[in-house]
Design a protein around this motif. Structure first.
Motif, PDB file in Angstrom:
ATOM      1  N   ILE A  96       0.845  -1.189   0.000  1.00  0.00           N
ATOM      2  CA  ILE A  96       0.000   0.000   0.000  1.00  0.00           C
ATOM      3  C   ILE A  96       0.883   1.242   0.000  1.00  0.00           C
ATOM      4  CG2 ILE A  96      -1.871  -1.148   1.248  1.00  0.00           C
ATOM      5  CD1 ILE A  96      -0.911   0.281   3.790  1.00  0.00           C
ATOM      6  N   ILE A 139      -1.413  -0.112  -3.482  1.00  0.00           N
ATOM      7  CA  ILE A 139      -2.790   0.380  -3.515  1.00  0.00           C
ATOM      8  C   ILE A 139      -2.830   1.740  -2.823  1.00  0.00           C
ATOM      9  CG2 ILE A 139      -5.177  -0.102  -2.880  1.00  0.00           C
ATOM     10  CD1 ILE A 139      -4.473  -3.056  -2.808  1.00  0.00           C
ATOM     11  N   VAL A 182      -8.904  -0.069   1.558  1.00  0.00           N
ATOM     12  CA  VAL A 182      -8.037  -1.189   1.168  1.00  0.00           C
ATOM     13  C   VAL A 182      -8.585  -2.489   1.737  1.00  0.00           C
ATOM     14  CG1 VAL A 182      -5.734  -2.197   1.375  1.00  0.00           C
ATOM     15  CG2 VAL A 182      -5.983   0.250   0.952  1.00  0.00           C
ATOM     16  N   ASP A 183      -9.009  -2.462   2.991  1.00  0.00           N
ATOM     17  CA  ASP A 183      -9.577  -3.668   3.598  1.00  0.00           C
ATOM     18  C   ASP A 183     -10.789  -4.166   2.815  1.00  0.00           C
ATOM     19  OD1 ASP A 183      -7.654  -3.437   5.524  1.00  0.00           O
ATOM     20  OD2 ASP A 183      -8.990  -2.789   7.131  1.00  0.00           O
TER      21      ASP A 183
END
Length: 356
Positions: free
Chosen positions: A141, A280, A287-288
């Motif tokens: 990320i 990301i 994101v989760d």
């Protein structure tokens, strides 16, 4: 808008199944099934200012984001939708997909399900009493603001961890998402719901039984993991690599065959959904949702469009390889019993007949 990718491509792609499959990562029938499942939750009401974005276009935008990992700016130009609109669509649709699919495609496993998984591991990996392979993967990320080094890994990038149990058909059995990238596998697994369920014996594993072809002693049904995990009554890992005798080397080989199922599962996930192949750039909570959506879509497609592909581990999702604490003497003795069984005629590895 009448000049975006949805208006110009969608109907035409449906005339060419192979191209549709390449664009959406699924067949038209599977896409239609998916759309039917989520349409009620994706339907919005038109206003006097503008018509709403249809469920079909919402799903198309989200699938393309997952399939390519393109930025919202890039999708903005392709679909002729506002960047903030696309951001909202992706977040909402990912949540809807998880909410609508996870009960069916990642259900909480019961004893019957564990036995079905064990049967497949016995057939494919020749590892009786194995009910899953467990591992953790870093998902890269962009550094979240104000988080310091919480998500910074030993690989020198920022990540969250996807912890998962996989079966021998490359499907996720249970997942835990969102742990800090700096934390090692053993700690993440211990603090996750599935880890606590394993160590506290709350998973409904079948009771211990003698191994196939023997009269005893009864051995438990187990998950297999790598060196990062702490062994428990239902979780075993390889012997340390130093000073291996033939029996321990054989056990490590057999365990590796079973454990690679979770590595292959991660490999298939990232090869299908390329959003996981690059950092990301979203808020952590989004994101989760994206990871949960990718996981449940993976199982959905493995069920709807089963294949016989066998993927090797994809290096773009980096495994966590730190050494974990040792297990107890009783657990080590249990592992020795597995190793002894694999040296018996009843437990020897049967090489596939290449002439078949």
């Amino acid at each position: 808008m009448t000049e975006g990718a949805f208006e110009l491509l969608y109907k035409e792609l449906r005339l060419y199944p192979e191209k549709f499959n390449n664009y959406f990562r699924m067949t038209t029938d599977t896409f239609d099934d998916l759309l039917q499942r989520v349409s009620p939750k994706l339907t919005r009401i038109d206003t006097s200012f503008r018509p709403c974005v249809s469920p079909t276009e919402r799903l198309m935008v989200t699938i393309r984001f997952l399939a390519t990992g393109d930025s919202f700016t890039s999708l903005h130009y392709n679909f002729r939708l506002g960047i903030s609109t696309i951001s909202t669509i992706v977040k909402e649709t990912c949540k809807v997909l998880w909410d609508e699919l996870h009960d069916e495609f990642i259900p909480t496993p019961n004893r019957q399900r564990w036995l079905q998984i064990e049967e497949k591991f016995r057939e494919v990996c020749q590892f009786p009493h194995c009910v899953g392979a467990v591992d953790g993967k870093h998902i890269c990320i962009i550094k979240p603001p104000g988080t310091g080094s919480e998500f910074f890994t030993y690989k020198k990038y920022f990540s969250i961890v996807l912890m998962a149990i996989a079966d021998a058909e490359y499907r996720f059995v249970a997942v835990d998402i969102g742990a800090y990238g700096r934390t090692n596998d053993s700690i993440i697994f211990k603090h996750s719901f599935m880890g606590r369920s394993v160590y506290n014996r709350r998973f409904d594993f079948p009771p211990p039984e003698p191994m196939p072809g023997t009269n005893g002693p009864p051995l438990p049904y187990v998950l297999v993991g790598d060196e990062a995990f702490q062994m428990a009554g239902n979780l075993i890992k390889p012997y340390a690599s130093r000073g291996l005798d033939a029996k321990k080397h054989n056990f490590n080989y057999r365990l590796t065959i079973a454990r690679r199922m979770v590595e292959c599962t991660f490999g298939i996930l990232v090869s299908k959904w390329r959003v996981f192949a690059k950092p990301i750039q979203l808020k952590i909570e989004t994101v989760d949702e994206v990871v949960k959506c990718g996981v449940v879509l993976h199982n959905f497609l493995r069920t709807k469009e089963p294949t016989i592909e066998r993927m090797t581990e994809d290096s773009e999702l980096t495994s966590i390889s730190t050494f974990g604490p040792r297990g107890s003497v009783a657990v080590s003795t249990m592992r020795d019993a597995f190793a002894d069984y694999f040296c018996l005629d009843a437990g020897r590895f049967q090489w596939p007949d290449c002439n078949v």
